[in-house]
Design an enzyme around this catalytic site. Structure first.
Site, PDB file in Angstrom:
ATOM      1  N   ALA A  52     -47.971  60.619 -17.923  1.00  0.00           N
ATOM      2  CA  ALA A  52     -48.175  61.188 -19.258  1.00  0.00           C
ATOM      3  C   ALA A  52     -49.081  60.329 -20.163  1.00  0.00           C
ATOM      4  O   ALA A  52     -50.080  60.833 -20.690  1.00  0.00           O
ATOM      5  CB  ALA A  52     -46.812  61.448 -19.908  1.00  0.00           C
ATOM      6  N   ARG A  92     -53.360  70.030 -17.728  1.00  0.00           N
ATOM      7  CA  ARG A  92     -51.951  69.896 -17.334  1.00  0.00           C
ATOM      8  C   ARG A  92     -51.099  70.167 -18.590  1.00  0.00           C
ATOM      9  O   ARG A  92     -51.271  69.503 -19.616  1.00  0.00           O
ATOM     10  CB  ARG A  92     -51.676  68.494 -16.764  1.00  0.00           C
ATOM     11  CG  ARG A  92     -52.509  68.210 -15.504  1.00  0.00           C
ATOM     12  CD  ARG A  92     -51.977  67.035 -14.728  1.00  0.00           C
ATOM     13  NE  ARG A  92     -50.718  67.365 -14.080  1.00  0.00           N
ATOM     14  CZ  ARG A  92     -49.894  66.461 -13.549  1.00  0.00           C
ATOM     15  NH1 ARG A  92     -50.194  65.182 -13.606  1.00  0.00           N
ATOM     16  NH2 ARG A  92     -48.776  66.826 -12.970  1.00  0.00           N
ATOM     17  N   ASP A 238     -42.207  63.162 -19.517  1.00  0.00           N
ATOM     18  CA  ASP A 238     -43.491  63.787 -19.849  1.00  0.00           C
ATOM     19  C   ASP A 238     -43.462  64.432 -21.222  1.00  0.00           C
ATOM     20  O   ASP A 238     -44.488  64.608 -21.860  1.00  0.00           O
ATOM     21  CB  ASP A 238     -43.869  64.829 -18.797  1.00  0.00           C
ATOM     22  CG  ASP A 238     -44.379  64.119 -17.556  1.00  0.00           C
ATOM     23  OD1 ASP A 238     -43.535  63.628 -16.771  1.00  0.00           O
ATOM     24  OD2 ASP A 238     -45.605  63.992 -17.411  1.00  0.00           O
ATOM     25  N   LYS A 249     -40.642  64.434 -14.055  1.00  0.00           N
ATOM     26  CA  LYS A 249     -40.972  64.787 -12.671  1.00  0.00           C
ATOM     27  C   LYS A 249     -39.827  65.522 -11.976  1.00  0.00           C
ATOM     28  O   LYS A 249     -38.669  65.131 -12.100  1.00  0.00           O
ATOM     29  CB  LYS A 249     -41.317  63.506 -11.909  1.00  0.00           C
ATOM     30  CG  LYS A 249     -41.685  63.652 -10.454  1.00  0.00           C
ATOM     31  CD  LYS A 249     -42.766  64.676 -10.165  1.00  0.00           C
ATOM     32  CE  LYS A 249     -44.012  64.467 -10.999  1.00  0.00           C
ATOM     33  NZ  LYS A 249     -44.903  65.674 -10.994  1.00  0.00           N
TER      34      LYS A 249
HETATM   35  O1  MRU Z   1     -47.195  64.669 -12.150  1.00  0.00           O
HETATM   36  P1  MRU Z   1     -47.266  63.248 -12.637  1.00  0.00           P
HETATM   37  O2  MRU Z   1     -47.380  62.255 -11.540  1.00  0.00           O
HETATM   38  O3  MRU Z   1     -48.324  63.064 -13.705  1.00  0.00           O
HETATM   39  O4  MRU Z   1     -45.861  63.023 -13.333  1.00  0.00           O
HETATM   40  C1  MRU Z   1     -45.553  61.783 -13.881  1.00  0.00           C
HETATM   41  C2  MRU Z   1     -44.151  61.700 -14.368  1.00  0.00           C
HETATM   42  O5  MRU Z   1     -43.389  62.626 -14.281  1.00  0.00           O
HETATM   43  C3  MRU Z   1     -43.777  60.442 -15.068  1.00  0.00           C
HETATM   44  O6  MRU Z   1     -42.409  60.198 -14.907  1.00  0.00           O
HETATM   45  C4  MRU Z   1     -44.071  60.568 -16.569  1.00  0.00           C
HETATM   46  O7  MRU Z   1     -45.363  61.047 -16.769  1.00  0.00           O
HETATM   47  C5  MRU Z   1     -43.899  59.292 -17.275  1.00  0.00           C
HETATM   48  S1  MRU Z   1     -45.172  58.133 -16.881  1.00  0.00           S
HETATM   49  C6  MRU Z   1     -44.901  56.763 -17.819  1.00  0.00           C
END
Ligand code: MRU
Length: 323
Positions: A52, A92, A238, A249
């Site tokens: 994120a 996204r 996120d 996630k």
């Molecule tokens: O699909 P991604 O790899 O971008 O998802 C990332 C996550 O779900 C992380 O846990 C979240 O972005 C926090 S990152 C500090």
């Protein structure tokens, strides 16, 4: 500002965004140079850059690149920024940091004293966002590390380290800070199917940091908890809705339920840019659904019947029980 980091996967030189390509890790450490807004959009969409906070910083860099290109071609900056914002917002949908960073860039542009100064101002904003992320990561990591018991055995999900924030890391930053204080006995890293951010990226980071870790299948979480060999779960986010609902996630919700059942502390670590007061509850958070081949194929290898129907949500929602 220079940062005392071994891992610096995102470098901004005021013109070009250099990214350590996360689709190639851990097999290859390959850098990509994004010098057009289209290249930044491609990098976010294909997850060359992900996490994120990191996609927020990348989006701000995309805005700065668009402003500079328009100004060098002698074109109006406003329409170029509106187009860039539209393209970047469409990449996204779940992580609010991306929208937040685009809005900060638009505000910065609107408050620049002269049109000729917009590109420079946006370039400096990207540097500021990286600095702010370092400050937020270091602060929340120190606070979080203090919550873990000594010689902690911790489960973490996906990747929330330097790769995901462009700085020190959030949930993985907590683990990193606790390790620097000599307080980590073992980190259990789940694979994080289907994109394998845990197996590919978190293992890569922990190896470089020298933190003791064990890779576990996602489906082993409840069994490890039942065995009494886990002290805490630490994950990122996120988007956190105004009521505290957490989008993170896919698989986070199942971990939260299992941890609740076993009475194991479950911590969500996130900077303020991940909190979205304009979204009242988790139900209003858009959940990205990704393509079927992320599930059907591992690497180049098909693991199922080629055209099987697939549901592939990239995130899920967890609700703090006491709220
Ligand atoms: O699909 P991604 O790899 O971008 O998802 C990332 C996550 O779900 C992380 O846990 C979240 O972005 C926090 S990152 C500090």
């Amino acid at each position: 500002m220079s940062h005392p980091a071994a891992l610096q996967p995102l470098v901004w030189d005021q013109r070009v965004l250099s990214l350590l390509d996360q689709t190639d890790l851990p097999q290859r450490e390959r850098w990509v140079q994004a010098d057009t807004v289209e290249a930044v959009v491609h990098a976010i969409r294909t997850m060359q850059v992900r996490g994120a906070p990191a996609i927020g910083i990348a989006a701000a860099a995309g805005m700065a690149i668009a402003a500079r290109a328009a100004s060098e071609r002698g074109e109006a900056i406003g329409p170029a920024l509106d187009r860039a914002a539209h393209l970047l917002r469409g990449t996204r949908p779940t992580a609010v940091n991306l929208r937040w960073a685009v809005e900060r860039a638009l505000h910065e542009a609107a408050t620049a004293p002269e049109p000729a100064e917009v590109a420079g101002a946006l370039g400096r904003l990207v540097t500021r966002l990286i600095d702010e992320q370092w400050a937020a990561d270091r602060a929340l990591s120190a606070l979080g590390a203090a919550l873990l018991p000594d010689q902690a055995r911790v489960w973490t999900h996906c990747n929330t380290g330097a790769l995901a924030t462009g700085a020190y890391g959030t949930a993985l930053g907590i683990i990193r800070a606790a390790h620097e204080r000599g307080r980590i006995a073992m980190v259990y890293v789940d694979e994080s199917r289907p994109r394998l951010q845990g197996a590919r990226l978190t293992v890569w980071e922990l190896t470089r940091l020298g933190v003791p870790h064990t890779l576990v299948p996602d489906v082993a979480a409840a069994a490890l908890m039942a065995s009494g060999r886990l002290d805490a779960v630490v994950v990122g986010a996120d988007r956190v809705a105004a009521n505290g609902d957490v989008a993170n996630k896919i698989g986070t919700y199942a971990l939260a339920l299992a941890a609740r059942h076993h009475g194991i502390p479950f911590y969500v670590a996130a900077p303020c840019s991940t909190i979205d007061l304009r979204t009242p509850t988790g139900g209003a958070i858009p959940i990205e659904e990704r393509g079927p081949d992320e599930v059907r194929v591992i690497g180049q290898e098909a693991i199922t019947v080629p055209d099987v129907a697939v549901w592939n949500p990239a995130f899920d929602m967890s609700r703090p029980p006491s709220w």
